[in-house]
Write a protein that holds these residues in place. Structure first.
Motif, PDB file in Angstrom:
ATOM      1  N   ARG A 190       0.739  -1.207   0.047  1.00 46.92           N
ATOM      2  CA  ARG A 190       0.010   0.057  -0.138  1.00 46.92           C
ATOM      3  C   ARG A 190       0.827   1.008  -0.039  1.00 46.92           C
ATOM      4  O   ARG A 190       0.488   2.327  -0.545  1.00 46.92           O
ATOM      5  CB  ARG A 190      -0.968  -0.046   1.276  1.00 46.92           C
ATOM      6  N   ASP A 194       1.100   4.005  -2.886  1.00 53.52           N
ATOM      7  CA  ASP A 194       0.738   5.447  -2.777  1.00 53.52           C
ATOM      8  C   ASP A 194       2.047   6.472  -3.213  1.00 53.52           C
ATOM      9  O   ASP A 194       1.849   7.342  -3.878  1.00 53.52           O
ATOM     10  CB  ASP A 194       0.706   5.890  -1.133  1.00 53.52           C
ATOM     11  N   LEU A 197       2.186   6.737  -6.922  1.00 54.33           N
ATOM     12  CA  LEU A 197       0.999   7.500  -7.539  1.00 54.33           C
ATOM     13  C   LEU A 197       1.460   8.812  -7.340  1.00 54.33           C
ATOM     14  O   LEU A 197       1.179   9.877  -7.988  1.00 54.33           O
ATOM     15  CB  LEU A 197      -0.223   7.431  -6.779  1.00 54.33           C
ATOM     16  N   GLU A 198       2.109   9.304  -6.058  1.00 50.41           N
ATOM     17  CA  GLU A 198       2.739  10.436  -5.858  1.00 50.41           C
ATOM     18  C   GLU A 198       3.810  11.043  -6.997  1.00 50.41           C
ATOM     19  O   GLU A 198       3.794  12.061  -7.448  1.00 50.41           O
ATOM     20  CB  GLU A 198       3.322  10.627  -4.277  1.00 50.41           C
ATOM     21  N   GLU A 201       2.557  12.029 -10.287  1.00 50.57           N
ATOM     22  CA  GLU A 201       2.089  13.658 -10.418  1.00 50.57           C
ATOM     23  C   GLU A 201       2.983  14.607 -10.896  1.00 50.57           C
ATOM     24  O   GLU A 201       2.887  15.642 -11.256  1.00 50.57           O
ATOM     25  CB  GLU A 201       1.504  13.892  -9.020  1.00 50.57           C
ATOM     26  N   LEU A 274      -3.342   4.624 -13.787  1.00 50.22           N
ATOM     27  CA  LEU A 274      -3.130   5.570 -12.667  1.00 50.22           C
ATOM     28  C   LEU A 274      -4.523   4.850 -11.841  1.00 50.22           C
ATOM     29  O   LEU A 274      -4.643   4.706 -10.649  1.00 50.22           O
ATOM     30  CB  LEU A 274      -3.145   6.998 -12.612  1.00 50.22           C
ATOM     31  N   ASN A 275      -5.670   4.821 -12.686  1.00 48.82           N
ATOM     32  CA  ASN A 275      -6.988   4.407 -12.153  1.00 48.82           C
ATOM     33  C   ASN A 275      -6.660   3.208 -11.677  1.00 48.82           C
ATOM     34  O   ASN A 275      -7.447   2.707 -10.526  1.00 48.82           O
ATOM     35  CB  ASN A 275      -7.892   4.438 -13.264  1.00 48.82           C
ATOM     36  N   GLN A 278      -4.907   3.128  -8.347  1.00 50.43           N
ATOM     37  CA  GLN A 278      -5.742   3.753  -7.233  1.00 50.43           C
ATOM     38  C   GLN A 278      -6.867   2.488  -6.741  1.00 50.43           C
ATOM     39  O   GLN A 278      -7.064   2.390  -5.702  1.00 50.43           O
ATOM     40  CB  GLN A 278      -6.473   5.066  -7.532  1.00 50.43           C
ATOM     41  N   ARG A 279      -7.315   1.886  -7.613  1.00 49.00           N
ATOM     42  CA  ARG A 279      -8.187   0.587  -7.510  1.00 49.00           C
ATOM     43  C   ARG A 279      -7.574  -0.469  -6.400  1.00 49.00           C
ATOM     44  O   ARG A 279      -8.172  -0.770  -5.613  1.00 49.00           O
ATOM     45  CB  ARG A 279      -8.698   0.120  -8.585  1.00 49.00           C
TER      46      ARG A 279
END
Length: 280
Positions: A190, A194, A197-198, A201, A274-275, A278-279
């Motif tokens: 997890r 995270d 994903l950061e 960006e 990314l989706n 996130q899922r």
């Protein structure tokens, strides 16, 4: 790979035992000399640079690679006339980097673009500390505590590239199963997702996921790393368990570029990738 990107020593998974570096010992002596010139003990100096006394002692003894933050804080606290920054630039990043990966790591510092496809481990540039340490402590033959620390420090130093080189374009294609494997457990995974994903960006970072089900896949021959130099020349790097291959032959590099370009079209789009994360 030893510490290029993944496991104990380079980019993806294999191992490279940290080596003692004369340049580290020399840097430590320079720090010690300026500290004594400032009439500071290690106990007085450590809190000023926001590091522990054992860490300062390890750096001065040449047993630990200094982080960028340590160099900058020590330079300011000791008023070292730029000497520490200069000495740090000449450090050989031997601890934590496999010998076969060092040439590539040096070139990363000035690259115009870096493209990475990985199917074995999350690349080192994207790893969290918890994920990386999971790899290190499971390395065979086992590493000592100081070796594990050296591995992580070297990896954390490389990760500065993503934020400190905003004009360098980074592209990553990662297999979906790298996240679903749950290396280190659910909590580590997890945190890793995270973190990825950061990083996604950042304007200079592109992240794509190759789905588990894919009838056509241009990357079945293994991981690929591609680099564009400031002279706009393309180079490549491929790595096995205990060796790495630096590739400059244009024909081979062109073939790897072709495969990477095809994988970009076969992987999920940036938004879809990314989706999916996130899922997860």
């Amino acid at each position: 790979m030893a510490d290029g990107t993944g496991g104990a020593g380079a980019p993806g998974c294999g191992g490279g035992e940290p080596e003692v570096s004369d340049s580290l010992r020399t840097f430590g002596e320079v720090v010690k000399a300026f500290r004594k010139r400032a009439r500071l003990t290690q106990e007085q100096f450590a809190p000023r640079v926001r590091y522990s006394v054992p860490t300062v002692a390890s750096i001065e003894q040449g047993r630990r690679f200094p982080t960028h933050e340590f160099v900058e804080r020590a330079e300011e606290v000791l008023d070292a006339f730029g000497a520490l920054r200069g000495a740090a630039r000449h450090l050989s990043r031997q601890p934590g980097l496999a010998s076969w990966f060092r040439q590539w790591a040096r070139l990363e510092e000035t690259a115009v673009s870096l493209h990475t496809y990985e199917c074995r481990l999350i690349p080192g540039l994207l790893q969290t500390e918890a994920y990386a340490r999971t790899l290190f402590v499971n390395q065979l033959p086992p590493l000592g505590d100081e070796q594990v620390e050296a591995q992580w420090v070297a990896r954390a130093e490389r990760q500065r590239l993503l934020r400190e080189r905003p004009n360098t374009a980074f592209s990553f294609i990662l297999e979906e199963q790298l996240f679903r494997r749950r290396t280190g457990g659910a909590e580590v995974t997890r945190g890793l997702i995270d973190h990825v994903l950061e990083l996604a960006e950042l304007r200079n970072v592109e992240m794509q996921v190759m789905p588990q089900v894919r009838e056509r896949h241009a990357g079945l021959d293994g991981p690929i790393q591609l680099m564009e130099t400031p002279e706009n020349r393309w180079l490549a790097y491929c790595e096995g368990q205990e060796s790495g291959q630096f590739i400059h032959e244009r024909k081979i590099v062109s073939t790897l570029q072709m495969r990477y370009a095809r994988m970009r079209s076969q992987a999920l789009s940036l938004e879809e990738s990314l989706n999916l994360l996130q899922r997860m």
